[in-house]
Design a protein around this motif. Structure first.
Motif, PDB file in Angstrom:
ATOM      1  N   ARG A  54       0.851  -1.183  -0.124  1.00 49.49           N
ATOM      2  CA  ARG A  54       0.005  -0.119   0.067  1.00 49.49           C
ATOM      3  C   ARG A  54       0.938   1.417   0.076  1.00 49.49           C
ATOM      4  N   VAL A  55       1.835   1.156   0.803  1.00 44.50           N
ATOM      5  CA  VAL A  55       2.949   2.362   0.677  1.00 44.50           C
ATOM      6  C   VAL A  55       3.441   2.370  -0.695  1.00 44.50           C
ATOM      7  N   ARG A  56       3.626   1.316  -1.232  1.00 43.44           N
ATOM      8  CA  ARG A  56       4.364   1.377  -2.728  1.00 43.44           C
ATOM      9  C   ARG A  56       3.289   2.072  -3.702  1.00 43.44           C
ATOM     10  N   GLU A  57       2.050   1.605  -3.632  1.00 44.26           N
ATOM     11  CA  GLU A  57       1.060   2.272  -4.349  1.00 44.26           C
ATOM     12  C   GLU A  57       0.972   3.547  -4.247  1.00 44.26           C
ATOM     13  N   LYS A  58       1.052   4.315  -3.097  1.00 45.06           N
ATOM     14  CA  LYS A  58       0.877   5.683  -2.628  1.00 45.06           C
ATOM     15  C   LYS A  58       1.990   6.345  -2.826  1.00 45.06           C
ATOM     16  N   TYR A  59       3.446   5.858  -2.457  1.00 45.44           N
ATOM     17  CA  TYR A  59       4.540   6.822  -2.589  1.00 45.44           C
ATOM     18  C   TYR A  59       5.628   6.079  -3.665  1.00 45.44           C
ATOM     19  N   GLY A  60       5.105   5.109  -4.212  1.00 42.37           N
ATOM     20  CA  GLY A  60       6.143   4.492  -5.359  1.00 42.37           C
ATOM     21  C   GLY A  60       7.424   3.712  -4.731  1.00 42.37           C
ATOM     22  N   PHE A  61       7.302   3.517  -3.411  1.00 46.48           N
ATOM     23  CA  PHE A  61       8.446   2.365  -2.872  1.00 46.48           C
ATOM     24  C   PHE A  61       7.658   1.489  -1.963  1.00 46.48           C
ATOM     25  N   LEU A  62       8.318   0.451  -1.571  1.00 45.29           N
ATOM     26  CA  LEU A  62       7.893  -0.518  -0.383  1.00 45.29           C
ATOM     27  C   LEU A  62       8.165   0.040   0.929  1.00 45.29           C
ATOM     28  N   CYS A  63       7.347   0.001   1.715  1.00 46.23           N
ATOM     29  CA  CYS A  63       7.949   0.483   3.233  1.00 46.23           C
ATOM     30  C   CYS A  63       8.656  -0.605   3.843  1.00 46.23           C
ATOM     31  N   SER A  64      10.086  -0.152   4.021  1.00 44.82           N
ATOM     32  CA  SER A  64      10.866  -1.008   4.681  1.00 44.82           C
ATOM     33  C   SER A  64      10.700  -1.321   6.017  1.00 44.82           C
ATOM     34  N   ARG A  65      10.053  -0.215   6.824  1.00 39.70           N
ATOM     35  CA  ARG A  65       9.906  -0.485   8.242  1.00 39.70           C
ATOM     36  C   ARG A  65       8.872  -1.595   8.497  1.00 39.70           C
ATOM     37  N   ALA A  66       7.680  -1.777   7.671  1.00 42.26           N
ATOM     38  CA  ALA A  66       6.891  -2.708   7.660  1.00 42.26           C
ATOM     39  C   ALA A  66       7.656  -4.083   7.274  1.00 42.26           C
ATOM     40  N   LEU A  67       8.437  -4.284   6.347  1.00 42.83           N
ATOM     41  CA  LEU A  67       9.203  -5.437   6.201  1.00 42.83           C
ATOM     42  C   LEU A  67      10.226  -5.753   7.311  1.00 42.83           C
ATOM     43  N   GLY A  68      10.848  -4.779   7.782  1.00 41.56           N
ATOM     44  CA  GLY A  68      11.674  -4.715   9.110  1.00 41.56           C
ATOM     45  C   GLY A  68      11.016  -5.483  10.187  1.00 41.56           C
ATOM     46  N   GLN A  69       9.626  -4.887  10.257  1.00 44.10           N
ATOM     47  CA  GLN A  69       8.892  -5.310  11.534  1.00 44.10           C
ATOM     48  C   GLN A  69       8.441  -6.989  11.031  1.00 44.10           C
ATOM     49  N   LEU A  70       8.280  -7.277   9.757  1.00 41.43           N
ATOM     50  CA  LEU A  70       8.154  -8.694   9.489  1.00 41.43           C
ATOM     51  C   LEU A  70       9.214  -9.699   9.748  1.00 41.43           C
ATOM     52  N   ALA A  71      10.301  -9.076   9.716  1.00 40.65           N
ATOM     53  CA  ALA A  71      11.610  -9.767   9.539  1.00 40.65           C
ATOM     54  C   ALA A  71      11.768  -9.925  11.422  1.00 40.65           C
ATOM     55  N   ILE A  73       9.416 -10.208  13.563  1.00 41.88           N
ATOM     56  CA  ILE A  73       8.429 -11.157  13.905  1.00 41.88           C
ATOM     57  C   ILE A  73       9.042 -12.680  13.616  1.00 41.88           C
ATOM     58  N   GLU A  74       9.312 -12.730  12.415  1.00 36.80           N
ATOM     59  CA  GLU A  74       9.765 -14.026  11.773  1.00 36.80           C
ATOM     60  C   GLU A  74      11.074 -14.552  12.988  1.00 36.80           C
ATOM     61  N   ALA A  75      11.989 -13.731  13.308  1.00 38.41           N
ATOM     62  CA  ALA A  75      13.139 -13.995  14.154  1.00 38.41           C
ATOM     63  C   ALA A  75      12.538 -14.060  15.592  1.00 38.41           C
ATOM     64  N   ALA A  76      11.682 -13.568  16.122  1.00 35.81           N
ATOM     65  CA  ALA A  76      11.094 -13.860  17.246  1.00 35.81           C
ATOM     66  C   ALA A  76      10.325 -15.193  17.510  1.00 35.81           C
ATOM     67  N   ALA A  77       9.642 -15.293  16.358  1.00 32.31           N
ATOM     68  CA  ALA A  77       8.657 -16.535  16.360  1.00 32.31           C
ATOM     69  C   ALA A  77       9.414 -17.812  16.129  1.00 32.31           C
TER      70      ALA A  77
END
Length: 95
Positions: A54-71, A73-77
């Motif tokens: 959704r960030v990419r659609e609005k601003y033209g780039f992926l949200c690195s902060r969201a992807l960092g949060q996902l990383a 979560i993956e590490a904690a899980a």
């Protein structure tokens, strides 16, 4: 875009504030609900990927902060994968 935090309780009772650049998290989680670890991971992957897009659609780039949060979560899980019946509770949403 309206950003938000969602607070999760890990199997070790640690509570963590997680970030999303979008309210899409509300479509995938319900506060007060406990999810099996694998279900929580999958829902997080889907929701945070949608949020980043959704960030990419609005601003033209992926949200690195969201992807960092996902990383994070993956590490904690991954720490709890071997624990039988491991689950994660959505404590609350914060907008």
């Amino acid at each position: 875009m309206p950003e938000m935090h969602f607070h999760v309780r890990w199997p070790d009772d640690r509570v963590e504030a997680c970030y999303s650049p979008s309210l899409v998290i509300k479509d995938h989680f319900v506060p007060g609900t406990t999810y099996a670890l694998s279900d929580f991971r999958e829902r997080s992957r889907v929701a945070l990927t949608i949020a980043a897009e959704r960030v990419r659609e609005k601003y033209g780039f992926l949200c690195s902060r969201a992807l960092g949060q996902l990383a994070r979560i993956e590490a904690a899980a991954a720490q709890f994968e071997a624990a039988p019946g491991a689950s994660v509770t959505i404590v609350s949403f914060e907008e």
